[in-house]
Enzyme design. Structure first.
Site, PDB file in Angstrom:
ATOM      1  CD  GLU A 114      24.486  85.111  13.224  1.00  0.00           C
ATOM      2  OE1 GLU A 114      23.925  85.788  12.351  1.00  0.00           O
ATOM      3  OE2 GLU A 114      24.947  83.968  13.000  1.00  0.00           O
ATOM      4  CD  GLU A 134      28.140  86.071   9.598  1.00  0.00           C
ATOM      5  OE1 GLU A 134      27.637  85.446  10.537  1.00  0.00           O
ATOM      6  OE2 GLU A 134      28.603  87.234   9.727  1.00  0.00           O
TER       7      GLU A 134
END
EC number: 4.2.1.150
Length: 261
Positions: A114, A134
């Site tokens: 990210e 995740e």
């Protein structure tokens, strides 16, 4: 602010930012995010810096993700605050007027992927690994992964990577458009610096406005984006750099540096 987890160095007109938690594979905890926020502010206010390189300490990991040891005991409110902090810092990095190059050495997973996606250009070492794992940990991407990944590689590929928690190698990241270039680990920083130095050799105001126009265009309709581009284009004609560069071109000589005005 005392920096324990982030190193800020300057090499001429280029700032080199290193996330420095090698024992934790450079994982992002709250303290590291706050230090990153501070460092971005320092770069924003330094008129001598015209480009930035972001990397991780060591050869094994760029950023292995957000710090799971900190996250595992969080409740809903704490988790939301942590996500807001990460998004604030990454968005500030993304909107920095100076181009940012991610030199991705090793793991760029979760928050590492990210933060790399928040940079303008991504150069990966051949041993780099990318992914948004995740959902395998019972959470969603929380620092912009659900938004930036689809903008870079398309919605279908983004959904596949996120839903499967699949990690991919550097060459696959290059194939799908997640990174700009793959080089051997020994050449990573040299390549990033070469690109940074090419950037800073151009007119800084024009580079800044080009970045703003590209970013703005990703968030609005084409007519609004083109109107902003016209404004940016016109603004360049008020700069000394435009006058000097075009005069040098007409006179068939090389401009002797830009003034950033």
């Amino acid at each position: 602010m005392e920096l324990n987890n982030v190193i800020l160095e300057k090499e001429g007109k280029v700032a080199v930012v290193t996330i420095n938690r090698p024992k934790a594979l450079n994982a992002l905890n709250s303290d590291t995010l706050k230090e990153m926020d501070y460092v971005i502010g320092e770069i924003e206010n330094d008129s001598e810096v015209l480009a930035v390189i972001l990397t991780g300490a060591g050869e094994k990991s760029f950023v292995a993700g957000a710090d799971i040891s900190e996250m595992k005991e969080m409740n809903t409110i704490e988790g939301r605050k942590f996500g807001i902090l990460g998004n604030k810092v990454f968005r500030r990095l993304e909107l920095l007027e100076k181009p940012v190059i991610a030199a991705v050495n090793g793991f760029a997973l979760g928050g590492g992927c990210e933060i790399a996606m928040s940079c303008d250009i991504r150069i990966a070492s051949s041993n780099a690994r990318f992914g948004q794992p995740e959902v395998g940990l019972g959470i969603t991407p929380g620092f912009g992964g659900t938004q930036r990944l689809s903008r870079l590689v398309g919605m279908g590929m983004a959904k596949q990577l996120i839903f499967t928690a699949q990690n991919i190698k550097a060459d696959e990241a290059l194939r799908i458009g997640l990174v700009n270039k793959v080089v051997e680990p020994s050449e990573l920083m040299n390549t990033a610096k070469e690109i940074a130095n090419k950037i800073v050799s151009n007119a800084p105001v024009a580079v800044k406005l080009s970045k703003q126009a590209i970013n703005r265009g990703m968030q609005c309709d084409i007519d609004t984006a083109l109107a902003f581009e016209s404004e940016a284009f016109g603004e360049c004609f008020s700069t000394e750099d435009q006058k000097d560069a075009m005069t040098a071109f007409i006179e068939k000589r090389k401009i002797e540096g830009f003034k950033n005005r």
